[in-house]
Every structure is written in C-alpha cells, then in structure tokens.
Write a protein that holds these residues in place. Structure first.
Motif, short mmCIF file in Angstrom:
data_model
loop_
_atom_site.label_atom_id
_atom_site.label_comp_id
_atom_site.label_asym_id
_atom_site.label_seq_id
_atom_site.Cartn_x
_atom_site.Cartn_y
_atom_site.Cartn_z
N ARG A 158 0.83 -1.21 0.00
CA ARG A 158 0.00 0.00 0.00
C ARG A 158 0.87 1.27 0.00
O ARG A 158 0.60 2.23 -0.72
CB ARG A 158 -0.93 0.00 1.21
N GLU B 257 2.35 1.68 -3.46
CA GLU B 257 1.39 2.21 -4.42
C GLU B 257 1.14 3.69 -4.19
O GLU B 257 1.05 4.48 -5.15
CB GLU B 257 0.08 1.42 -4.33
N ALA B 258 1.00 4.09 -2.91
CA ALA B 258 0.79 5.51 -2.62
C ALA B 258 1.99 6.34 -3.06
O ALA B 258 1.84 7.43 -3.62
CB ALA B 258 0.54 5.69 -1.12
N SER B 259 3.20 5.81 -2.82
CA SER B 259 4.40 6.53 -3.25
C SER B 259 4.45 6.65 -4.77
O SER B 259 4.84 7.69 -5.32
CB SER B 259 5.66 5.81 -2.74
N GLN B 260 4.04 5.56 -5.46
CA GLN B 260 4.04 5.59 -6.91
C GLN B 260 3.04 6.63 -7.44
O GLN B 260 3.35 7.38 -8.37
CB GLN B 260 3.70 4.19 -7.46
N ARG B 261 1.84 6.65 -6.81
CA ARG B 261 0.84 7.63 -7.24
C ARG B 261 1.34 9.06 -6.99
O ARG B 261 1.17 9.95 -7.83
CB ARG B 261 -0.48 7.39 -6.50
N ALA B 262 1.94 9.27 -5.81
CA ALA B 262 2.47 10.60 -5.51
C ALA B 262 3.55 11.00 -6.50
O ALA B 262 3.62 12.15 -6.94
CB ALA B 262 3.01 10.64 -4.08
N GLU C 223 3.88 9.91 -9.61
CA GLU C 223 3.27 10.19 -10.91
C GLU C 223 2.61 11.57 -10.91
O GLU C 223 2.70 12.32 -11.89
CB GLU C 223 2.25 9.10 -11.24
N GLU C 224 1.91 11.90 -9.78
CA GLU C 224 1.28 13.21 -9.69
C GLU C 224 2.33 14.33 -9.72
O GLU C 224 2.14 15.36 -10.39
CB GLU C 224 0.46 13.30 -8.40
N GLN C 225 3.43 14.11 -8.99
CA GLN C 225 4.49 15.12 -9.00
C GLN C 225 5.09 15.28 -10.39
O GLN C 225 5.34 16.41 -10.85
CB GLN C 225 5.59 14.73 -8.00
#
Length: 478
Positions: free
Chosen positions: A333, A336-341, A343-345
C-alpha cells in the motif's frame, strides 16, 4: 659474538673445534699480521678472532669466538646473543661431540627458513637433530611453527631454556629447562622437562640430570619426547619445604617409562571395567525394572515436552507468517501511494514545464514582434560588419532561427580555422534569467534602450553592444 666466521679461502670456521673445522690453527687467525679478512655468516660484517675466560677469575680455561668490528648492523642476531646464550650453545655442542656425534654451530637452512644454534649429525650422517638455546620470549604458536619447519625436513629438535622459571612452552614442544653452573667445578643440569613414571604411585616424577648425560641419552635413543596421558598430567614437585602442583603434557623420558605409563593406564581401565561389572551384578531384577520404569517415564515426559515445544514452535511460525503478510500488504500500500504521488508530482512538473515553455514562447514572440523583417536584417548586417572590423567572418544564415538556450536570441558563428560562437543577436530580456550563460557571451542589440533592458535583466554584468539603429515600420516576423 658468533662462534663461526667465513674465511675467504677455507670457508666456514668453527671456533669451538680444535682445528676450527678446516684444519687451521687458532694462531693463524688470532692477532695474525697481516689480519685475516673474516666475515659474519649472518650479516656479512667484518669479524676478528678473540678469546675470554670461561669463568671470571680462571684465566687458564678460555673460550674462543669471533667478535664484530665497530659499526656492526644492529639487527644481526648472532651479535645480539648474550654470553649465557653462547656458553649454553658451547655446552650443547661439546656434549654432542662427547657422545660421538658431529656438531656444527649456527647452521642456517639454504632457503633461510631456520637457523639452528647447534646442529648435530650421527656418525653415519643419516640422522640430524637441532638443539635450540631459547632465551628470548616466544609464543606457543611461534615455537610450534619453528618446530614444524624442522620436522618437515626430518630434523629432530630439543628446545633448551636457561631461565630460573620454566617457560610456558616447556611442554608444548620437546624441551627442557637447564640450570647454569655457579662455580667452576659445577655442571649444567637439566632440572625440568625430564621425568620418569613411578608404577607404584602411578604418577610421573621429576628427574634431574647433568646436561651432557642428558644430551648423550637423547642422541643414543635412550630418552624420547613422550606425551602424558590425561589421567597423569597433574604432577607434584617439592622445592625445599614447598610443594607445587603442576600440569605437564609432554616429557623427555625413557621408553620404559612410556611403557609403564601405558600399562598403568590399561590396569586402571581394567579395574574400572571390573568395578562397573560388579556394580551391575549387584543390581536386583526389581531395581532393574524400577530403573526401566523410571526411564520409560522420563522418555514419556521428554516426548510430551517435545510435542508441546513443537506445537509452540508451529504457533510462533504461524504468527510470524501472519506478521510477514501484514507487513507485505502494508508495504504494498505504501509503495502504491508513493508511486501515485510520484506520478502526480511528475505530471505537475510536466505541466509547469509546458506552462514555462508557453510563457517563454509568448514572451519571445512579443519581443520579436516589436521589430520588422527589415529591422532584423539591418541588425544582422550590423553584426556582420562589426565582425569584419574585428577581422572575423560571421556567416549570416538565410533563415535565422532563435535559440531557446540563449533566451530566444539568434546565435552567430564565426568561420575560419576555429568555428566558434561570435555573439547572440537580440536575446529576450524577460527570458535572460533562464539563460545564465549569457553573462559570458557577447550580446548584440539594436539600440541603447534594448541594451539597458538586458543589463537590468542580467544584473549589470553582461557584454552588450548596441548599434543605435533607426526605427522603421513595425511588422511581425514570428
């Protein structure tokens, strides 16, 4: 003070032998004129013959040896040996010769792996034995290694210590401790390392013997180095009114004593076996059954304890597996959160870059729309004319293009042996902060107003040339 020296013609001389081992008289080298050139076999320094009384006050009995000339190397081992060391080596060599063996002093291996204080050889030349006078401190590991080097070349060895107390390695390798004579008529005596087995007491006993006799018995095979069986390693020794308990694992002793120790050990084992058999016969059938029941009960308890232990272990393994799964899920988890962050960055950064590029493009279009095609051509022609005055040839491209890396100015290059950047034509002041390399380039603009705008944008450190060109009708060229 070595006993040996290298003669230029005769070879290695031995001062302990009557003819120096080479058929020479002592008078031929002692105070001979002209002086005979002798050298140390260890360090190669010059030596001269010398003799001193064996005992102070008894000048009739003298010891011959060789002495280094002044300025000898300090690391020479032969020159650093003490008088006691030399006297012990002399005594060992004399004892071996008295036993009919050939003795050489300070003999070194051809490869330099060892150097024996006294090397003795049997009359037929088939056996060799090294006698080492060890006065300096040495560790057990080092003395084992040095002994192993002798054994590797089938050379027996005996280490001899003249210290008042027995060294730690007295029973690590074949060794003895000796007592030096205090009077002229006294002899060197072995007072530790030699023992005999007392069959009645079933114990080892310390023996003392003259060093010369000890050496003769060793060379004749009457004494051998023997290991002490664990049962007999604790021994006592009386010195005056005191009794000491010592532990020894190795002796020099006779073959008969070795045989007596082995026979005593066999007798002890036989007695123990008989005692166990008698004790077993004394046990009644009921006692045997009781012991069996107790043994079965202990076995049941042990099996139950093992079952409980295995169950507890399985439970621990299950809890550990659940904990690992929980941590893996949590890690997934977080990942995944780090990956989403991330990608957003990255998306934000891409949008910011696009926005910056768009704004830069707008600024550049606005900057270049302020001049017409004719004005741009005049500016480029003025730049080319300036280069010709500086004896440079600048190529004006047919379709000039602005460069983002130079704040959307037009780069001009000189031709010739070195094709290099000549200057930047009319970079945009609003984009100058994005191109710090402009500070190190020549900037070419139309008039003083554009030069002032660039100076302010670059902080007043730029090289700007303006041509004070007249204004024309403004037409968009971008």
């Amino acid at each position: 003070m070595p006993f040996t020296a290298v003669h230029p013609d005769a070879g290695l001389l031995d001062a302990t032998q009557p003819d120096l081992g080479r058929g020479l008289e002592w008078s031929k080298i002692f105070k001979a004129r002209p002086r005979v050139p002798l050298s140390c076999p260890e360090c190669g320094w010059d030596l001269h013959a010398k003799h001193l009384p064996r005992h102070l006050g008894h000048s009739s009995e003298r010891v011959r040896f060789f002495c280094h000339d002044p300025g000898r190397p300090p690391e020479c081992e032969l020159s650093n040996e003490s008088w006691e060391h030399h006297m012990l080596k002399l005594e060992l060599a004399a004892a071996a010769r008295a036993a009919g063996w050939y003795a050489e002093l300070e003999v070194a291996a051809q490869d330099g792996t060892w150097r024996a204080d006294v090397m003795v050889s049997s009359p037929d030349g088939t056996l060799r034995m090294a006698w080492e006078a060890q006065l300096s401190p040495i560790t057990d590991d080092d003395i084992r290694a040095r002994t192993a080097r002798y054994w590797a070349e089938e050379i027996r060895v005996c280490w001899v210590s003249p210290h008042e107390q027995s060294p730690n390695w007295i029973d690590v390798v074949p060794a003895v401790r000796v007592r030096a004579p205090k009077e002229r008529d006294e002899r060197w005596v072995v007072d530790d390392g030699l023992a005999g087995f007392d069959q009645r007491a079933e114990a080892w006993c310390f023996k003392e013997e003259e060093l010369g006799r000890f050496v003769r018995w060793v060379l004749q095979g009457q004494l051998v180095p023997a290991r002490v069986l664990p049962r007999y390693r604790e021994v006592t020794r009386s010195v005056g009114q005191e009794t000491f308990w010592l532990r020894r694992e190795r002796w020099w002793t006779s073959v008969q004593s070795v045989r007596a120790q082995n026979e005593a050990d066999q007798v002890w084992q036989r007695r123990e076996r008989i005692q166990r058999e008698i004790e077993a016969r004394r046990q009644t059938p009921a006692a045997v059954q009781r012991r069996r029941r107790l043994a079965d009960l202990r076995e049941q308890r042990r099996a139950e304890e093992n079952r409980r232990r295995l169950a507890a272990q399985r439970e621990r393994l299950r809890v550990q597996a659940d904990e690992r799964r929980r941590r893996q899920e949590e890690y997934r988890r977080v990942l995944e959160a780090s990956q989403r962050a991330l990608e957003e960055q990255q998306a934000r950064e891409a949008a910011e870059r696009e926005e910056k590029a768009r704004r830069a493009d707008e600024s550049a279009r606005a900057w270049w729309s302020a001049v017409s095609v004719t004005q741009r051509a005049e500016l480029l022609a003025a730049a080319a004319e300036l280069a010709r005055h500086e004896k440079l040839w600048v190529e004006i491209p047919e379709a000039p293009r602005v460069a983002e890396s130079f704040a959307y100015g037009i780069p001009l290059y000189s031709r010739g042996a070195f094709h290099s950047l000549y200057g930047i034509v009319r970079p945009c002041p609003g984009l100058a902060v994005l191109s710090p390399q402009l500070r190190f380039q020549r900037l070419l603009v139309r008039n003083a107003q554009e030069a002032q705008e660039l100076q302010e944008a670059l902080g007043g450190h730029a090289r700007i040339t303006h041509f004070d060109l007249p204004d024309h009708e403004q037409l968009s060229l971008c």
